[in-house]
Scaffold this motif. Structure first.
Motif, mmCIF file in Angstrom:
data_model
loop_
_atom_site.group_PDB
_atom_site.id
_atom_site.type_symbol
_atom_site.label_atom_id
_atom_site.label_comp_id
_atom_site.label_asym_id
_atom_site.label_seq_id
_atom_site.Cartn_x
_atom_site.Cartn_y
_atom_site.Cartn_z
ATOM 1 N N ALA A 182 0.863 -1.179 0.000
ATOM 2 C CA ALA A 182 0.000 0.000 0.000
ATOM 3 C C ALA A 182 0.900 1.229 0.000
ATOM 4 C CB ALA A 182 -0.898 -0.010 1.225
ATOM 5 N N ARG A 183 0.308 2.395 -0.241
ATOM 6 C CA ARG A 183 1.096 3.631 -0.261
ATOM 7 C C ARG A 183 0.429 4.700 0.598
ATOM 8 N NH1 ARG A 183 5.255 4.032 -3.313
ATOM 9 N NH2 ARG A 183 5.214 6.287 -3.323
ATOM 10 N N LEU A 184 1.273 5.514 1.229
ATOM 11 C CA LEU A 184 0.820 6.721 1.920
ATOM 12 C C LEU A 184 1.151 7.901 1.014
ATOM 13 C CD1 LEU A 184 2.139 6.211 5.579
ATOM 14 C CD2 LEU A 184 -0.021 5.460 4.568
ATOM 15 N N ARG A 185 0.225 8.873 0.955
ATOM 16 C CA ARG A 185 0.430 10.052 0.108
ATOM 17 C C ARG A 185 -0.116 11.292 0.790
ATOM 18 N NH1 ARG A 185 -2.748 10.833 -3.892
ATOM 19 N NH2 ARG A 185 -1.207 12.058 -4.989
ATOM 20 N N SER A 198 6.718 8.214 -0.714
ATOM 21 C CA SER A 198 7.754 9.128 -1.183
ATOM 22 C C SER A 198 7.804 10.262 -0.175
ATOM 23 C CB SER A 198 7.415 9.686 -2.572
ATOM 24 O OG SER A 198 7.400 8.657 -3.523
ATOM 25 N N ALA A 199 8.910 10.353 0.558
ATOM 26 C CA ALA A 199 9.033 11.355 1.618
ATOM 27 C C ALA A 199 9.857 12.540 1.143
ATOM 28 C CB ALA A 199 9.704 10.748 2.844
ATOM 29 N N ARG A 200 9.341 13.725 1.417
ATOM 30 C CA ARG A 200 10.173 14.909 1.195
ATOM 31 C C ARG A 200 11.419 14.732 2.049
ATOM 32 N NH1 ARG A 200 6.281 20.190 0.606
ATOM 33 N NH2 ARG A 200 4.879 19.250 -0.929
ATOM 34 N N GLU A 201 12.544 15.146 1.526
ATOM 35 C CA GLU A 201 13.823 14.959 2.232
ATOM 36 C C GLU A 201 13.778 15.549 3.641
ATOM 37 O OE1 GLU A 201 18.091 14.796 0.247
ATOM 38 O OE2 GLU A 201 17.355 16.856 0.462
ATOM 39 N N THR A 202 13.025 16.612 3.833
ATOM 40 C CA THR A 202 12.960 17.285 5.128
ATOM 41 C C THR A 202 12.217 16.492 6.203
ATOM 42 O OG1 THR A 202 10.998 18.478 4.388
ATOM 43 C CG2 THR A 202 13.126 19.594 4.127
ATOM 44 N N VAL A 203 11.453 15.454 5.814
ATOM 45 C CA VAL A 203 10.693 14.689 6.807
ATOM 46 C C VAL A 203 11.120 13.226 6.909
ATOM 47 C CG1 VAL A 203 8.677 16.209 6.709
ATOM 48 C CG2 VAL A 203 8.798 14.200 5.206
ATOM 49 N N VAL A 204 12.248 12.883 6.320
ATOM 50 C CA VAL A 204 12.739 11.511 6.376
ATOM 51 C C VAL A 204 12.905 11.053 7.824
ATOM 52 C CG1 VAL A 204 14.768 10.057 5.882
ATOM 53 C CG2 VAL A 204 13.749 11.465 4.073
ATOM 54 N N GLY A 205 13.433 11.909 8.685
ATOM 55 C CA GLY A 205 13.633 11.548 10.091
ATOM 56 C C GLY A 205 12.336 11.187 10.800
ATOM 57 N N PHE A 206 11.257 11.891 10.486
ATOM 58 C CA PHE A 206 9.948 11.586 11.067
ATOM 59 C C PHE A 206 9.558 10.146 10.744
ATOM 60 C CE2 PHE A 206 5.385 11.203 10.102
ATOM 61 C CZ PHE A 206 4.839 11.451 11.351
ATOM 62 N N GLU A 217 14.722 3.501 0.792
ATOM 63 C CA GLU A 217 14.994 2.527 -0.268
ATOM 64 C C GLU A 217 15.379 3.300 -1.524
ATOM 65 O OE1 GLU A 217 11.402 0.269 -0.789
ATOM 66 O OE2 GLU A 217 11.821 -0.998 0.953
ATOM 67 N N GLY A 218 16.575 3.135 -1.978
ATOM 68 C CA GLY A 218 16.981 3.787 -3.222
ATOM 69 C C GLY A 218 17.598 5.155 -3.017
ATOM 70 N N GLU A 219 17.736 5.828 -4.132
ATOM 71 C CA GLU A 219 18.429 7.108 -4.179
ATOM 72 C C GLU A 219 17.459 8.284 -4.146
ATOM 73 O OE1 GLU A 219 21.827 7.254 -4.180
ATOM 74 O OE2 GLU A 219 21.734 5.065 -3.996
ATOM 75 N N ARG A 220 17.992 9.407 -3.783
ATOM 76 C CA ARG A 220 17.253 10.670 -3.766
ATOM 77 C C ARG A 220 16.766 10.983 -5.182
ATOM 78 N NH1 ARG A 220 19.722 15.936 -4.504
ATOM 79 N NH2 ARG A 220 18.572 17.510 -3.368
ATOM 80 N N PHE A 221 15.553 11.554 -5.291
ATOM 81 C CA PHE A 221 15.005 11.952 -6.581
ATOM 82 C C PHE A 221 14.194 13.231 -6.402
ATOM 83 C CE2 PHE A 221 11.939 9.275 -4.511
ATOM 84 C CZ PHE A 221 10.713 9.836 -4.784
ATOM 85 N N PRO A 256 13.557 17.583 -3.429
ATOM 86 C CA PRO A 256 14.127 16.256 -3.178
ATOM 87 C C PRO A 256 13.214 15.367 -2.322
ATOM 88 C CG PRO A 256 15.714 17.993 -2.684
ATOM 89 C CD PRO A 256 14.394 18.656 -2.894
ATOM 90 N N HIS A 257 13.135 14.096 -2.735
ATOM 91 C CA HIS A 257 12.372 13.068 -2.033
ATOM 92 C C HIS A 257 13.213 11.795 -1.928
ATOM 93 C CE1 HIS A 257 8.852 15.520 -2.943
ATOM 94 N NE2 HIS A 257 8.101 14.694 -2.261
ATOM 95 N N LEU A 258 12.775 10.912 -1.047
ATOM 96 C CA LEU A 258 13.354 9.583 -0.931
ATOM 97 C C LEU A 258 12.207 8.579 -0.814
ATOM 98 C CD1 LEU A 258 16.148 10.533 1.537
ATOM 99 C CD2 LEU A 258 16.569 9.434 -0.642
ATOM 100 N N CYS A 259 12.358 7.436 -1.480
ATOM 101 C CA CYS A 259 11.403 6.347 -1.294
ATOM 102 C C CYS A 259 11.672 5.728 0.070
ATOM 103 C CB CYS A 259 11.567 5.285 -2.368
ATOM 104 S SG CYS A 259 10.998 5.822 -3.975
ATOM 105 N N MET A 260 10.604 5.437 0.791
ATOM 106 C CA MET A 260 10.719 4.802 2.104
ATOM 107 C C MET A 260 9.665 3.707 2.188
ATOM 108 S SD MET A 260 11.417 8.020 4.646
ATOM 109 C CE MET A 260 12.288 7.004 5.873
#
Length: 145
Positions: free
Chosen positions: A71-74, A110-118, A127-131, A137-141
């Protein structure tokens, strides 16, 4: 102040309150708009609203599990004056419970880079590289349930 979290119907009054919050917090600061095509694609998603003091103060969209159980969160947002009070955590945990009942075994986002820590504090892993998505910038989590 007690909070309340529940799914709301697409195109209902609370849905439009959530949509206004998403526009104000997630799109307008980037100079973006939500198109009618994008909104129509949300028809089959689960729309979670978080009320604080009887006002919609948080929003989260859930994409139902696919055949593989993912499933996905958005489009998660909590109004700025209420951040840091555990409302976002409550919203995500509520979503996880709902998705587990719908057969999800894994949640991705897909998390904004600023909320990855949350999300990391909630057990999600990068999971994977920054895009770049929606100009930032986002990161898959993801997290297994």
């Amino acid at each position: 102040m007690p909070i309340r979290i529940s799914a709301v119907a697409y195109q209902s009054a609370p849905y439009h309150d959530m949509l206004a919050l998403r526009r104000r917090l997630l799109r307008e600061p980037l100079g973006l708009v939500l198109t009618q095509v994008q909104l129509a694609a949300e028809r089959d998603q689960v729309h979670l609203a978080l009320w604080y003091d009887d006002v919609v103060a948080g929003t989260l969209l859930l994409v139902r599990p696919d055949a593989a159980g993912t499933a996905r969160l958005r489009q998660m947002a909590v109004t700025p004056p209420l951040r840091g009070r555990g409302l976002g955590v409550a919203l995500v945990r509520h979503a996880e419970t709902m998705l587990r009942r719908l057969g999800a075994r894994r949640i991705a986002l897909s998390a904004r880079e600023t909320v990855v820590g949350f999300y990391e504090r909630l057990g999600y892993q990068v999971e994977g590289e920054r895009f770049i998505e929606v100009t930032i910038p986002h990161l898959c989590m993801a997290r297994m349930l």
